[in-house]
Design a protein around this motif. Sequence first.
Motif, mmCIF file in Angstrom:
data_model
loop_
_atom_site.group_PDB
_atom_site.id
_atom_site.type_symbol
_atom_site.label_atom_id
_atom_site.label_comp_id
_atom_site.label_asym_id
_atom_site.label_seq_id
_atom_site.Cartn_x
_atom_site.Cartn_y
_atom_site.Cartn_z
ATOM 1 N N ARG A 58 0.809 -1.221 0.000
ATOM 2 C CA ARG A 58 0.000 0.000 0.000
ATOM 3 C C ARG A 58 0.841 1.270 0.000
ATOM 4 N NH1 ARG A 58 -3.355 2.730 4.567
ATOM 5 N NH2 ARG A 58 -4.827 3.946 3.322
ATOM 6 N N ASN A 59 2.004 1.255 0.634
ATOM 7 C CA ASN A 59 2.792 2.480 0.758
ATOM 8 C C ASN A 59 4.170 2.389 0.109
ATOM 9 O OD1 ASN A 59 4.161 0.817 2.534
ATOM 10 N ND2 ASN A 59 3.335 1.784 4.366
ATOM 11 N N ALA A 60 4.412 1.391 -0.702
ATOM 12 C CA ALA A 60 5.694 1.259 -1.404
ATOM 13 C C ALA A 60 5.550 1.779 -2.830
ATOM 14 C CB ALA A 60 6.145 -0.199 -1.419
ATOM 15 N N PHE A 61 6.514 2.600 -3.248
ATOM 16 C CA PHE A 61 6.484 3.194 -4.579
ATOM 17 C C PHE A 61 7.853 3.024 -5.237
ATOM 18 C CE2 PHE A 61 3.058 5.264 -2.355
ATOM 19 C CZ PHE A 61 2.063 5.372 -3.307
ATOM 20 N N PHE A 82 10.685 12.854 -12.678
ATOM 21 C CA PHE A 82 10.546 11.423 -12.434
ATOM 22 C C PHE A 82 9.089 11.126 -12.127
ATOM 23 C CE2 PHE A 82 10.781 13.193 -8.264
ATOM 24 C CZ PHE A 82 10.088 12.328 -7.424
ATOM 25 N N CYS A 83 8.776 9.858 -11.995
ATOM 26 C CA CYS A 83 7.424 9.410 -11.641
ATOM 27 C C CYS A 83 7.488 8.504 -10.419
ATOM 28 C CB CYS A 83 6.770 8.659 -12.801
ATOM 29 S SG CYS A 83 6.300 9.705 -14.189
ATOM 30 N N LEU A 84 6.412 8.523 -9.671
ATOM 31 C CA LEU A 84 6.242 7.604 -8.548
ATOM 32 C C LEU A 84 5.180 6.584 -8.934
ATOM 33 C CD1 LEU A 84 6.317 10.017 -5.469
ATOM 34 C CD2 LEU A 84 7.911 8.154 -5.923
ATOM 35 N N ARG A 85 5.606 5.322 -9.036
ATOM 36 C CA ARG A 85 4.699 4.254 -9.465
ATOM 37 C C ARG A 85 4.516 3.242 -8.343
ATOM 38 N NH1 ARG A 85 5.771 -0.717 -11.279
ATOM 39 N NH2 ARG A 85 7.995 -0.232 -11.554
ATOM 40 N N LEU A 133 1.057 14.755 -16.425
ATOM 41 C CA LEU A 133 0.425 14.978 -15.119
ATOM 42 C C LEU A 133 1.053 14.118 -14.033
ATOM 43 C CD1 LEU A 133 -3.347 15.129 -16.164
ATOM 44 C CD2 LEU A 133 -1.742 17.024 -15.849
ATOM 45 N N THR A 134 1.820 13.111 -14.407
ATOM 46 C CA THR A 134 2.450 12.223 -13.425
ATOM 47 C C THR A 134 3.917 12.569 -13.185
ATOM 48 O OG1 THR A 134 3.054 10.602 -15.128
ATOM 49 C CG2 THR A 134 0.889 10.369 -14.116
ATOM 50 N N TRP A 135 4.387 13.700 -13.711
ATOM 51 C CA TRP A 135 5.782 14.099 -13.548
ATOM 52 C C TRP A 135 5.959 14.911 -12.271
ATOM 53 C CZ3 TRP A 135 8.638 15.609 -18.683
ATOM 54 C CH2 TRP A 135 8.466 14.581 -19.622
ATOM 55 N N TRP A 136 7.020 14.604 -11.530
ATOM 56 C CA TRP A 136 7.344 15.289 -10.284
ATOM 57 C C TRP A 136 8.824 15.645 -10.261
ATOM 58 C CZ3 TRP A 136 3.269 16.114 -6.822
ATOM 59 C CH2 TRP A 136 2.101 15.392 -7.090
ATOM 60 N N GLN A 137 9.200 16.565 -9.377
ATOM 61 C CA GLN A 137 10.591 16.978 -9.197
ATOM 62 C C GLN A 137 10.905 17.054 -7.713
ATOM 63 O OE1 GLN A 137 10.952 20.754 -11.184
ATOM 64 N NE2 GLN A 137 11.138 19.852 -13.223
ATOM 65 N N VAL A 138 12.168 16.785 -7.378
ATOM 66 C CA VAL A 138 12.631 16.901 -6.006
ATOM 67 C C VAL A 138 13.336 18.243 -5.837
ATOM 68 C CG1 VAL A 138 14.045 15.877 -4.179
ATOM 69 C CG2 VAL A 138 12.884 14.408 -5.838
ATOM 70 N N MET A 139 12.940 18.992 -4.817
ATOM 71 C CA MET A 139 13.531 20.294 -4.535
ATOM 72 C C MET A 139 14.296 20.231 -3.213
ATOM 73 S SD MET A 139 10.260 22.692 -5.539
ATOM 74 C CE MET A 139 11.054 24.134 -4.847
ATOM 75 N N TYR A 140 15.373 20.978 -3.139
ATOM 76 C CA TYR A 140 16.164 21.058 -1.912
ATOM 77 C C TYR A 140 15.353 21.775 -0.837
ATOM 78 C CZ TYR A 140 20.345 21.374 0.998
ATOM 79 O OH TYR A 140 21.256 21.233 2.011
ATOM 80 N N LEU A 141 15.529 21.351 0.414
ATOM 81 C CA LEU A 141 14.679 21.848 1.492
ATOM 82 C C LEU A 141 14.917 23.328 1.769
ATOM 83 C CD1 LEU A 141 12.558 21.095 3.646
ATOM 84 C CD2 LEU A 141 14.462 20.606 5.196
ATOM 85 N N ASP A 142 16.168 23.738 1.867
ATOM 86 C CA ASP A 142 16.498 25.125 2.196
ATOM 87 C C ASP A 142 16.369 25.988 0.940
ATOM 88 O OD1 ASP A 142 17.425 27.519 3.152
ATOM 89 O OD2 ASP A 142 19.244 26.695 4.068
ATOM 90 N N PRO A 143 15.480 26.977 0.930
ATOM 91 C CA PRO A 143 15.330 27.791 -0.295
ATOM 92 C C PRO A 143 16.551 28.627 -0.628
ATOM 93 C CG PRO A 143 14.047 28.717 1.527
ATOM 94 C CD PRO A 143 14.559 27.391 1.997
#
Length: 306
Positions: free
Chosen positions: A126-129, A149-152, A191-201
């Motif tokens: 249920r929670n593994a991608f 990237f995508c989360l599948r 619509l399924t594309w995502w990006q990772v952003m660094y935490l500190d702006p």
Amino acid sequence: MSIRTYTANVRIGNWNEDITLQEDTLKDFLDKKEKGELIVQKTGFLKQNILKKIDLSVTTDGLVHFGDVVMLVNPGSQTDSLHSLDPPRDPASLSINADESKVGTCSSIEGPCEVSASRHLAPCGRNAFVITSVDGSKVGEPLKYYQCFCLRSTKGFAGALYLMSDHKTFQKCAKKSRLQEVSLADELSFLTWWQVMYLDPQERLENEGLPVPANTKVLISHSKTNQCLAALGNYILWTPFGKEYEVTSQTYLDSHKAERDANHWLFVTANPGEEGQTITDRLDPMANMTSTQNPEVQTDGIKRET
């Protein structure tokens, strides 16, 4: 004075229709039971398959790679003060929120399907991608900041569905908050594309293009809408697995123009030392050491180097 001229064995009213109705109701119940269409049977079938244990990927270099099986965990917010903008929220993992009425006895979950943030942190179907590439990157290559990237979801009963989002409309939005909806879709699209952003702006420009570390707080932004994935502690959903947090795509900023706790996520991997544990379950070996065992910790609270 009225006299009762009939006993309890005498049938009155529409007794024949009542008996026929009860027989039809019992017949429908038995037919649904044989076909496995009862709600309790569908719920049990759903939990039996989707809560099966999943082995997460083990990272040897501390980075997130394409093809890794990870959990997406929001660390939560334990602070409850006047300066905190978010209510106290337990750590929660991004999870599939399948409708048990649509599951039946099918071999896998079909999209579109809802998602939620569950406080159940044990890795399961249920929670593994799976971190999936959209630009031709090979399996095993590290994921980089601002790389799409995508989360599948995992194959099998989870259905290999892709996490998606889109601009909110009057007819399509989150149930409770009415914000931008996040769900799972069958097909791969923009619509399924995502990006990772660094935490500190203030350090995002310097970290652009660098590999994304695992088990570290990051932001996950939707490529089309530029809204960050968020777990909302003040909006509760009732699911077959209990009360869970609603998940939306909405960026929450504090007074310093930095993203709040609701937008913080971790790519959680498996603990290489203990089977069946995630890396977040590993205890800090320096935490329980006394000042005599740990030379860097002194009784006056000052950290000194040896």
